[in-house]
Scaffold this motif. Structure first.
Motif, PDB file in Angstrom:
ATOM      1  N   LYS A  57      43.436  43.848  44.633  1.00  0.00           N
ATOM      2  CA  LYS A  57      44.076  45.028  44.091  1.00  0.00           C
ATOM      3  C   LYS A  57      43.230  46.323  44.585  1.00  0.00           C
ATOM      4  O   LYS A  57      43.730  47.390  45.081  1.00  0.00           O
ATOM      5  N   GLY A  58      42.146  46.207  44.453  1.00  0.00           N
ATOM      6  CA  GLY A  58      40.996  47.516  44.897  1.00  0.00           C
ATOM      7  C   GLY A  58      41.321  47.710  46.640  1.00  0.00           C
ATOM      8  O   GLY A  58      41.376  48.898  46.896  1.00  0.00           O
ATOM      9  N   ILE A  59      41.429  46.645  47.398  1.00  0.00           N
ATOM     10  CA  ILE A  59      41.567  46.846  48.861  1.00  0.00           C
ATOM     11  C   ILE A  59      42.997  47.548  49.099  1.00  0.00           C
ATOM     12  O   ILE A  59      43.020  48.530  49.789  1.00  0.00           O
ATOM     13  N   GLU A  60      43.982  46.955  48.344  1.00  0.00           N
ATOM     14  CA  GLU A  60      45.262  47.514  48.634  1.00  0.00           C
ATOM     15  C   GLU A  60      45.238  49.245  48.042  1.00  0.00           C
ATOM     16  O   GLU A  60      46.036  49.747  48.737  1.00  0.00           O
ATOM     17  N   PHE A  61      44.619  49.405  46.965  1.00  0.00           N
ATOM     18  CA  PHE A  61      44.572  50.810  46.261  1.00  0.00           C
ATOM     19  C   PHE A  61      43.936  51.808  47.539  1.00  0.00           C
ATOM     20  O   PHE A  61      44.536  52.969  47.772  1.00  0.00           O
ATOM     21  N   ILE A  62      42.860  51.313  47.753  1.00  0.00           N
ATOM     22  CA  ILE A  62      41.940  52.076  48.920  1.00  0.00           C
ATOM     23  C   ILE A  62      42.946  52.267  50.162  1.00  0.00           C
ATOM     24  O   ILE A  62      43.049  53.301  50.702  1.00  0.00           O
ATOM     25  N   GLY A  63      43.689  51.181  50.536  1.00  0.00           N
ATOM     26  CA  GLY A  63      44.442  51.356  51.823  1.00  0.00           C
ATOM     27  C   GLY A  63      45.536  52.234  51.567  1.00  0.00           C
ATOM     28  O   GLY A  63      45.748  53.370  52.712  1.00  0.00           O
ATOM     29  N   VAL A  67      39.549  36.046  38.416  1.00  0.00           N
ATOM     30  CA  VAL A  67      39.788  37.593  37.894  1.00  0.00           C
ATOM     31  C   VAL A  67      38.979  38.566  39.008  1.00  0.00           C
ATOM     32  O   VAL A  67      39.570  39.603  39.424  1.00  0.00           O
ATOM     33  N   ILE A  68      37.798  38.122  39.404  1.00  0.00           N
ATOM     34  CA  ILE A  68      37.298  38.771  40.481  1.00  0.00           C
ATOM     35  C   ILE A  68      37.991  39.056  41.727  1.00  0.00           C
ATOM     36  O   ILE A  68      38.157  39.999  42.250  1.00  0.00           O
ATOM     37  N   ARG A  69      38.681  37.975  42.257  1.00  0.00           N
ATOM     38  CA  ARG A  69      39.416  37.963  43.339  1.00  0.00           C
ATOM     39  C   ARG A  69      40.870  38.697  43.246  1.00  0.00           C
ATOM     40  O   ARG A  69      41.078  39.642  44.029  1.00  0.00           O
ATOM     41  N   TYR A  70      41.363  38.648  42.138  1.00  0.00           N
ATOM     42  CA  TYR A  70      42.613  39.497  41.927  1.00  0.00           C
ATOM     43  C   TYR A  70      42.134  41.083  41.951  1.00  0.00           C
ATOM     44  O   TYR A  70      42.833  41.983  42.645  1.00  0.00           O
ATOM     45  N   LYS A  71      40.975  41.589  41.100  1.00  0.00           N
ATOM     46  CA  LYS A  71      40.621  42.852  41.262  1.00  0.00           C
ATOM     47  C   LYS A  71      40.170  43.328  42.544  1.00  0.00           C
ATOM     48  O   LYS A  71      40.529  44.637  43.022  1.00  0.00           O
ATOM     49  N   ALA A  72      39.517  42.476  43.455  1.00  0.00           N
ATOM     50  CA  ALA A  72      39.096  42.800  44.717  1.00  0.00           C
ATOM     51  C   ALA A  72      40.350  43.152  45.536  1.00  0.00           C
ATOM     52  O   ALA A  72      40.582  44.076  46.330  1.00  0.00           O
ATOM     53  N   ARG A  92      43.611  38.161  52.549  1.00  0.00           N
ATOM     54  CA  ARG A  92      43.410  36.833  52.864  1.00  0.00           C
ATOM     55  C   ARG A  92      41.774  36.497  52.929  1.00  0.00           C
ATOM     56  O   ARG A  92      41.380  35.387  52.553  1.00  0.00           O
ATOM     57  N   TYR A  93      41.094  37.318  53.544  1.00  0.00           N
ATOM     58  CA  TYR A  93      39.524  37.219  53.592  1.00  0.00           C
ATOM     59  C   TYR A  93      39.053  36.964  52.165  1.00  0.00           C
ATOM     60  O   TYR A  93      38.165  35.952  51.767  1.00  0.00           O
ATOM     61  N   LEU A  94      39.308  37.932  51.215  1.00  0.00           N
ATOM     62  CA  LEU A  94      38.787  37.931  49.875  1.00  0.00           C
ATOM     63  C   LEU A  94      39.352  36.771  49.149  1.00  0.00           C
ATOM     64  O   LEU A  94      38.632  36.096  48.367  1.00  0.00           O
ATOM     65  N   LYS A  95      40.691  36.226  49.419  1.00  0.00           N
ATOM     66  CA  LYS A  95      41.320  34.994  48.722  1.00  0.00           C
ATOM     67  C   LYS A  95      40.585  33.736  49.018  1.00  0.00           C
ATOM     68  O   LYS A  95      40.440  32.940  48.310  1.00  0.00           O
ATOM     69  N   LYS A  96      40.026  33.868  50.427  1.00  0.00           N
ATOM     70  CA  LYS A  96      39.172  32.621  50.739  1.00  0.00           C
ATOM     71  C   LYS A  96      37.710  32.510  50.219  1.00  0.00           C
ATOM     72  O   LYS A  96      37.323  31.440  49.872  1.00  0.00           O
ATOM     73  N   LYS A  97      37.365  33.711  50.309  1.00  0.00           N
ATOM     74  CA  LYS A  97      35.844  33.647  50.053  1.00  0.00           C
ATOM     75  C   LYS A  97      35.525  33.593  48.503  1.00  0.00           C
ATOM     76  O   LYS A  97      34.431  33.572  48.150  1.00  0.00           O
ATOM     77  N   ILE A  98      36.406  34.253  47.639  1.00  0.00           N
ATOM     78  CA  ILE A  98      36.111  34.535  46.314  1.00  0.00           C
ATOM     79  C   ILE A  98      36.801  33.584  45.296  1.00  0.00           C
ATOM     80  O   ILE A  98      38.140  33.322  45.397  1.00  0.00           O
TER      81      ILE A  98
END
Length: 305
Positions: A56-62, A49-54, A39-45
Motif C-alpha cells: 500500500k505504501g508503494i502504491e500511495f507513493i506512486g 501485515v508488513i507485506r500489505y502495508k509495504a 510483486r517483488y515485495l509479495k515474494k520477499k516479505i
C-alpha cells in the motif's frame, strides 16, 4: 527511411500532443514500476501485515509521484501549483464530488486511524471485518444478515470511503479488542438459588479467566487515554424476579471474534453442572396454569332438548 526533418516539423507544430504522449509514456512506466515493486515485495516479505502495508505504501507513493509529475509537467513550473490545484478542485467538485469525498475519506482513515485491515466494524448499517482499504473503497467480509450471531455471511462488501463523513462508525476492536456480552438463565422457583449463583459464577470465572486478565490491562489504557469511567470486567450476575421464574443475567467480557463460541461453551458447562445437582436446581420454561375449565354442554343427533 525515417524523414527526421518531417518528424521535427510535426513535433514543432503539435507541441500539446507531443507533451501528452510523453506524459502517457511516463505514466505507463511509473505504473509498471509500481506493479513490479508490489510483486517483488509479495515474494520477499512473508509477514502478511508488513507485506500489505509495504504494498500500500508503494502504491500511495506512486500515485503522489504521478500527481506531482502531471502538475509540474503541464504547468511548466512548481510556482503554479496552488492555482492549478484550486482550478482543478473547482472544476471537478460538482461532477466528481462523491469520488473526491471518497479520496478525502481514505486520507482521513489513514491519518486519524479510524479503522484498519483486521478491525471489525459497523458502518452504514453493514457489519464485517475490514480486509482492505484503498483510495476509494473499504472492502469488508460481511457478518450477520441471514446468519445468526457474528458469523460470516460469505459476501464481500465494497463501501465508499465517503461514508466515514456521513454517519457513526462502530469499531469492535480498536484500542480495546473485547466486548461485553450477556445471556439469561431462567431458574424455577423453589430451586437452590445460592447453589445456582455459585455454579454460574464459578464456571464463568474459570472459562473467561484469560479474557478477564488480558482485558483489565487494556481497559486501564483506555481509561488513561479517554475521558471514561472505570468499568467492571469480571463476570457479574444479576437476579430479577418474573411471573414465571427467577431470571439470572450473566454479564461478561469476551474477545470480539469469539462471542458465539464463548456463549456456547458457557451454556454447555452450566447445563452439565445443573444436571449434576439432582433436582436442586431446575431450569424453568414457560408454563400455562388453567384456573377453571368451563362447563361444556353437548347434544347428540336426534336428542330432544
Amino acid at each position: 527511411m525515417i524523414d527526421f526533418d518531417l518528424v521535427n516539423k510535426w513535433i514543432n507544430t503539435n507541441p500539446v500532443l507531443v507533451s501528452i504522449i510523453k506524459f502517457m509514456i511516463a505514466l505507463v512506466l511509473i505504473l509498471i514500476v509500481i506493479q513490479l515493486l508490489r510483486r517483488y515485495l509479495k515474494k520477499k516479505i512473508s509477514n502478511t501485515v508488513i507485506r500489505y502495508k509495504a504494498q500500500k505504501g508503494i502504491e500511495f507513493i506512486g500515485y503522489v509521484i504521478l500527481i506531482f509529475l502531471a502538475i509540474v509537467y503541464f504547468s511548466g513550473s512548481i510556482k503554479d501549483f496552488t492555482i492549478i490545484i484550486g482550478l482543478f478542485t473547482a472544476g471537478l467538485a460538482f461532477t466528481l464530488q462523491e469520488l473526491i469525498l471518497s479520496i478525502a475519506g481514505s486520507v482521513y482513515i489513514f491519518l486519524v486511524k479510524v479503522y484498519k485491515p483486521g478491525d471489525r466494524i459497523e458502518i452504514n448499517g453493514i457489519k464485517g471485518d475490514v480486509i482492505d482499504v484503498d483510495s476509494i473503497y473499504t472492502t469488508m467480509m460481511e457478518i450477520g444478515q441471514w446468519v445468526s450471531s457474528d458469523n460470516y455471511s460469505g459476501r464481500i462488501v465494497k463501501l465508499s470511503n465517503a461514508f466515514v463523513f456521513k454517519g457513526p462508525i462502530y469499531n469492535y476492536s480498536q484500542d480495546f479488542p473485547f466486548i461485553w456480552d450477556e445471556f439469561n438463565l431462567p431458574i424455577r422457583y423453589g430451586s437452590d438459588i445460592d447453589l445456582a449463583k455459585l455454579i454460574i459464577l464459578k464456571i464463568a470465572s474459570e472459562t473467561l479467566s484469560d479474557y478477564t486478565a488480558k482485558s483489565k490491562e487494556q481497559w486501564n489504557e483506555v481509561v488513561n487515554k479517554f475521558y471514561i469511567e472505570d468499568a467492571e470486567v469480571d463476570p457479574t450476575l444479576a437476579i430479577s424476579l418474573t411471573d414465571n421464574w427467577i431470571q439470572f443475567n450473566l454479564r461478561y467480557i469476551v474477545d470480539f471474534k469469539k462471542r458465539r463460541l464463548t456463549k456456547h461453551t458457557l451454556n454447555e458447562k452450566i447445563l452439565l453442572e445443573i444436571e449434576k445437582t439432582n433436582g436442586k436446581i431446575i431450569l424453568a420454561s414457560t408454563t400455562i396454569e388453567l384456573i377453571k375449565i368451563p362447563d361444556l354442554k353437548t347434544k347428540r343427533d336426534g336428542e330432544v332438548k
